[in-house]
Scaffold this motif. Structure first.
Motif, PDB file in Angstrom:
ATOM      1  N   THR A  50     -55.334 -18.190 105.279  1.00  0.00           N
ATOM      2  CA  THR A  50     -54.710 -16.859 105.369  1.00  0.00           C
ATOM      3  C   THR A  50     -53.688 -16.551 104.269  1.00  0.00           C
TER       4      THR A  50
ATOM      5  N   GLU B 155     -59.917  -5.293 105.102  1.00  0.00           N
ATOM      6  CA  GLU B 155     -59.983  -5.236 106.565  1.00  0.00           C
ATOM      7  C   GLU B 155     -58.622  -5.497 107.203  1.00  0.00           C
ATOM      8  N   VAL B 156     -57.769  -6.260 106.512  1.00  0.00           N
ATOM      9  CA  VAL B 156     -56.418  -6.498 107.026  1.00  0.00           C
ATOM     10  C   VAL B 156     -55.574  -5.235 106.858  1.00  0.00           C
TER      11      VAL B 156
ATOM     12  N   TRP C 231     -59.713  -9.552 111.358  1.00  0.00           N
ATOM     13  CA  TRP C 231     -60.099 -10.404 110.235  1.00  0.00           C
ATOM     14  C   TRP C 231     -60.613 -11.741 110.745  1.00  0.00           C
TER      15      TRP C 231
ATOM     16  N   CYS D 232     -61.513 -13.387 105.071  1.00  0.00           N
ATOM     17  CA  CYS D 232     -60.339 -12.873 104.347  1.00  0.00           C
ATOM     18  C   CYS D 232     -59.885 -13.883 103.299  1.00  0.00           C
TER      19      CYS D 232
ATOM     20  N   VAL E 217     -67.274  -7.173 105.547  1.00  0.00           N
ATOM     21  CA  VAL E 217     -67.190  -8.590 105.904  1.00  0.00           C
ATOM     22  C   VAL E 217     -68.569  -9.160 106.218  1.00  0.00           C
TER      23      VAL E 217
END
Length: 396
Positions: free
Chosen positions: A204, A261-262, A268, A272, A374
């Motif tokens: 992350t 997407e975040v 997520w 990511c 994604v």
């Protein structure tokens, strides 16, 4: 790649865009983490949590939660502090001599506040898991050598590594890495993060500051630019790493490496990390950040300039409706920074310096990694079979 990867042959995967096809890999079992070591968001979404340049001065009278220390302090009657390596929102990293093993190590001294201690407990649990799953140290993840408590501070003992890839670029006047250097660094990182993903873990916060050279040895060429003697790297900072079964915070990753997407609050998963690494490789290639923005609307507008329009079906799903106008990105939100977008951003392929096959392969891979959707974005297992890494696979 993992121990079972040899069972996958190159012919199982078609070239180029066919890398979108998902592969099925065996997954190692992992033990459940204690609730006390759960993910904490205190520093997860901070944009100022990067390590700064090393400060060699002794520390005195800090009132921000950091440990008061001086060079020569011995912690736990074992770890003698010899220098400060860096600092960030979490605390500081110091170089120590481990008197029991006569070994130089890095010790991450976390701020004494409970929120930071909670993140440290999570990082310790993750690093213990990595040590257990990778007991022969095959993957490029930093090794934890132990941990202890000192004056209410959690201290994590790590192997001593060299400078970060960002610090190397900075000291080298941001001269970009060569395509061959990018290939070697990326292959190691992809294998390491793929190993994490197979074991249901997302880092992350992948960025050049969190990718360190194993050795800091370098030479200077005629242009006084540093030339690396060794391209071996390792990934560090697992304080915000999240297992699939854990709660996923809404906001993760440092700004410039944050996936769309975040930003759009679509949820997520492990992909990511793939987006973040795509941004990292472009930074290595350019010598600067791909999306130099500090505003979400501007960031999305920069993405569109480089990668084309964000698909309407993704904008339709977002809860951030102020970013959407007539099922398209609301470009009015970025009008004030239009000059910056025009100055710093251009379509992805226009960044290519040459028309060589290796650069074509690199940018084809980057296009697969920087896919908005994604469900279409390449996985790192697939990426390792991309033609860009063909020469390295042959060597291994």
């Amino acid at each position: 790649m993992g121990k079972n990867d040899e069972a996958v042959s190159q012919k199982d995967i078609k070239k180029s865009r066919s890398f979108k096809q998902r592969l099925q890999y065996p997954t190692l079992d992992i033990r459940k983490l204690d609730k006390d070591a759960s993910f904490c968001v205190e520093s997860a979404s901070s944009d100022d949590n990067d390590l700064t340049a090393a400060d060699k001065r002794p520390r005195e009278n800090d009132d921000d939660g950091n440990l008061d220390y001086h060079i020569g302090l011995v912690m736990e009657d074992r770890y003698e502090i010899v220098s400060t390596l860096g600092e960030g929102a979490f605390g500081r990293v110091v170089e120590c001599i481990d008197r029991h093993r006569d070994l130089c190590v890095a010790v991450k001294i976390v701020k004494k506040f409970e929120s930071y201690c909670k993140v440290a407990r999570s990082e310790i649990a993750v690093l213990e898991e990595i040590n257990s799953l990778d007991d022969d140290n095959r993957f490029a993840c930093v090794r934890m050598l132990g941990w202890f408590r000192h004056r209410a501070h959690t201290c994590i003992v790590l192997e001593l590594l060299g400078s970060s890839t960002f610090e190397f670029l900075r000291q080298n006047n941001f001269v970009p890495f060569s395509v061959e250097q990018i290939r070697h660094i990326a292959f190691q990182i992809f294998k390491a993060v793929s190993f994490l993903h197979r074991n249901k873990l997302t880092h992350t916060d992948l960025k050049p500051e969190n990718i360190l050279f194993v050795s800091g040895d370098s030479d200077s060429n005629q242009q006084m630019h540093k030339a690396l003697r060794c391209l071996d790297v390792k990934i560090v900072d697992f304080g915000n790493a999240t297992f699939d079964h854990q709660h996923h915070e809404t906001l993760v990753s440092t700004r410039h490496y944050r996936a769309p997407e975040v930003i759009l609050d679509l949820g997520w998963n492990q992909s990511c990390d793939v987006w973040s690494l795509g941004c990292v490789l472009m930074e290595y290639y350019l010598g600067r950040t791909l999306f130099p923005s500090h505003d979400c609307g501007e960031h999305l507008a920069m993405m569109q300039k480089v990668l084309g329009p964000i698909p309407p079906h993704l904008l339709k799903q977002t809860g951030k409706k102020h970013f959407v106008k007539n099922e398209h990105l609301n470009v009015d939100k970025a009008n004030s920074s239009d000059d910056a977008i025009q100055k710093f951003c251009q379509p992805l392929r226009q960044y290519m310096r040459t028309d060589s096959d290796e650069e074509k392969q690199l940018f084809d891979l980057l296009g697969c990694m920087l896919d908005y959707d994604v469900s279409r974005r390449i996985t790192l297992e697939e990426a390792l079979w991309h033609p860009f890494f063909c020469t390295l696979r042959a060597q291994q």
